[in-house]
Design a protein around this motif. Structure first.
Motif, short mmCIF file in Angstrom:
data_model
loop_
_atom_site.label_atom_id
_atom_site.label_comp_id
_atom_site.label_asym_id
_atom_site.label_seq_id
_atom_site.Cartn_x
_atom_site.Cartn_y
_atom_site.Cartn_z
N UNK B 103 50.46 48.73 46.38
CA UNK B 103 49.45 48.30 45.40
C UNK B 103 51.31 47.94 44.84
N UNK B 104 52.06 48.78 44.59
CA UNK B 104 52.93 48.74 44.12
C UNK B 104 53.55 47.53 44.46
N UNK B 105 53.74 48.18 45.43
CA UNK B 105 54.93 46.99 46.35
C UNK B 105 55.05 45.13 46.33
N UNK B 106 53.17 45.12 45.99
CA UNK B 106 52.36 43.24 45.40
C UNK B 106 52.69 43.26 44.20
N UNK B 107 52.52 44.69 43.25
CA UNK B 107 52.31 44.26 41.93
C UNK B 107 52.48 43.02 41.64
N UNK B 108 53.20 41.99 41.24
CA UNK B 108 53.90 41.43 41.10
C UNK B 108 52.80 39.96 41.28
N UNK B 109 52.85 39.94 42.21
CA UNK B 109 51.93 38.69 43.05
C UNK B 109 50.59 39.03 43.16
N UNK B 168 39.92 46.73 40.61
CA UNK B 168 42.04 46.59 40.80
C UNK B 168 41.76 45.52 39.89
N UNK B 169 41.86 44.38 40.10
CA UNK B 169 42.35 43.26 39.83
C UNK B 169 42.03 42.72 37.91
N UNK B 170 40.75 43.30 38.07
CA UNK B 170 40.53 43.16 36.08
C UNK B 170 40.84 44.43 35.35
N UNK B 171 41.13 45.84 36.20
CA UNK B 171 41.75 46.33 35.23
C UNK B 171 43.14 45.74 34.60
N UNK B 172 43.90 45.99 35.97
CA UNK B 172 45.11 45.08 36.53
C UNK B 172 45.24 43.74 35.08
N UNK B 173 44.78 42.98 34.62
CA UNK B 173 44.46 42.01 33.94
C UNK B 173 44.75 43.09 32.70
N UNK B 174 43.87 43.53 32.15
CA UNK B 174 43.20 44.18 30.65
C UNK B 174 44.46 45.57 30.46
N UNK B 175 44.56 46.18 31.20
CA UNK B 175 44.75 47.72 31.29
C UNK B 175 45.90 48.12 32.35
N UNK B 176 47.26 47.55 32.50
CA UNK B 176 48.31 47.40 33.86
C UNK B 176 48.80 48.56 33.69
N UNK B 177 48.66 49.20 34.68
CA UNK B 177 49.23 50.87 34.63
C UNK B 177 50.67 50.93 35.29
N UNK B 178 50.14 50.30 36.66
CA UNK B 178 51.28 50.30 37.78
C UNK B 178 52.41 49.64 37.57
N UNK B 179 53.72 50.65 38.46
CA UNK B 179 54.73 49.93 38.05
C UNK B 179 55.50 49.57 39.32
N UNK B 180 55.45 47.60 39.45
CA UNK B 180 56.17 47.84 40.84
C UNK B 180 57.45 48.02 40.93
N UNK B 181 57.26 48.38 42.37
CA UNK B 181 58.29 48.81 42.95
C UNK B 181 58.91 47.70 43.68
N UNK B 182 60.03 47.95 43.89
CA UNK B 182 61.10 46.36 44.80
C UNK B 182 60.99 45.32 44.16
#
Lengths: 220, 182
Positions: B103-109, B168-182
């Protein structure tokens, strides 16, 4: 929330949790090396004797052990049909002895003693930035969060009903967002009060109040 | 690690416990019960990321081991972990970690397609890779038999992958907690 611990006074209960876990580890490993039915049957006998010494009523022992039986029976049956019934007996006896011994450790060791053992095991990792004293805090928080999630779920459902939302409207995502906000807020409150962040702070003795629905020590 | 992270970790361990309260379907010929808890494994990884998600589920596994009845049907204790299906429980934290890492690797897209992929690999594939050989070793079964016996999990796991990805997609929109990697 109930633990599977069964209160009694016995030499097995009195043994330190670390010793019991070590014995379990050794016995469990040994059982997988033994390939003799009589030896494993004797081991199973020893485990049964230990239950008697530990004064675990057979009813309690049974309640704890019955749920692990179905997979065991399936494996033994598959074993019997595939490779012969002597292997089936071997596998069944081995699993039964190990699982019953593990259940005995669970039945005779308090959750708090287990937590203390984990903290002790983590202590050597302190130079790596691990804070063993936080284990107690995080376990307490988890147990406290269980009813909180249920409350929040009821609220989300009530709110959706009030808005006349159709059944099957996303329920999981709003619930997750609500509880995430709550947990993050609670964490920030803990930081503000210095709980679990001080050098010598003892999670178990800290009292935290953050409203009736987010009290981490509430019903431990 | 701040107390906020600790609280989030505790929250997802609690989510696992709550998911374990859902009615359990036991099939007569399958050695492992169907459980909603693998949904929690995927959610922890895809909402908290690798480190916090992995630790949350590791905490849950520790709760099982120290004898709290937090598995479906009120099961718990070290006996379950040492049993035939224990490999799946041991695999839970690894699965959450892998889900989180992807998820972290794919976080930006990150979108539904990525979410489905991350959850399927971390929350299903990783569990099979650890749980099925464990079953074969503990039960002294040929690996091939353990694999065929586990096919019944596929439909349920596919459904859980979809549910977790949507959330996961809905939570990312409302309350993102993951930090993108690379």
């Amino acid at each position: 929330m109930l633990s599977l611990y069964h209160e009694a006074r016995s030499p097995v209960h009195a043994l330190p949790a670390g010793v019991k876990l070590l014995v379990l580890l050794a016995a469990g490993s040994a059982a997988f090396l033994v390939r003799s039915v009589p030896v494993l049957a004797a081991a199973l006998g020893v485990v049964v004797v230990l239950y008697v010494i530990a004064r675990v009523p057979w009813r309690v022992a049974l309640r704890q052990s019955v749920p692990v039986l179905p997979p065991l029976v399936v494996i033994a049956a598959a074993q019997g049909l595939l490779t012969g019934w002597s292997t089936a007996a071997l596998v069944a006896l081995r699993l039964l002895a190990v699982v019953l011994l593990a259940n005995l450790v669970t039945l005779t060791t308090r959750t708090s003693a287990m937590v203390a053992t984990i903290e002790a095991l983590l202590r050597p990792l302190r130079p790596l930035g691990v804070r063993p004293e936080r284990v107690g805090l995080v376990v307490a928080l988890t147990i406290r969060f269980i009813p909180v999630i249920k409350e929040q779920a009821d609220q989300v459902r009530a709110a959706q009903r009030a808005r006349g939302a159709r059944r099957g409207t996303g329920f999981l995502a709003p619930l997750l967002i609500k509880t995430l906000r709550l947990a993050a807020g609670l964490g920030e409150a803990l930081d503000a009060r210095g709980v679990g962040s001080g050098e010598r702070s003892q999670a178990g003795s800290a009292t935290v109040r953050h409203g009736p629905s987010a009290d981490p020590q509430g019903d431990r | 690690m701040r107390s906020r992270d600790i609280a989030l970790i505790a929250l997802f361990a609690a989510v696992m416990v709550v998911l374990g309260l859902f009615p359990l379907i036991e099939l007569p010929l399958v050695p492992a019960p169907f459980t909603a808890q693998t949904l929690g494994v995927m959610l922890a990884g895809s909402i908290l990321g690798a480190r916090r998600g992995g630790l949350a589920i590791l905490l849950f596994t520790v709760l099982v081991a120290i004898g709290l009845p937090v598995l479906p049907g009120g099961r718990g204790g070290i006996g379950v972990i040492l049993g035939v299906t224990g490999g799946f429980i041991v695999a839970y934290p690894v699965g959450a970690f892998v889900t989180g890492l992807l998820t972290e690797l794919a976080w930006r897209r990150y979108n539904l397609a990525w979410a489905l992929l991350c959850n399927a690999v971390g929350g299903a594939l990783v569990l099979y890779v650890i749980g099925i050989p464990w079953m074969a070793v503990v039960g002294d079964l040929p690996l091939r038999k353990a694999i065929t016996g586990s096919i019944v999990f596929l439909p349920g796991d596919a459904a859980k992958v979809i549910v977790a990805a949507l959330a996961a997609v809905a939570v990312r929109r409302a309350y993102p907690l993951v930090e993108a990697r690379a």
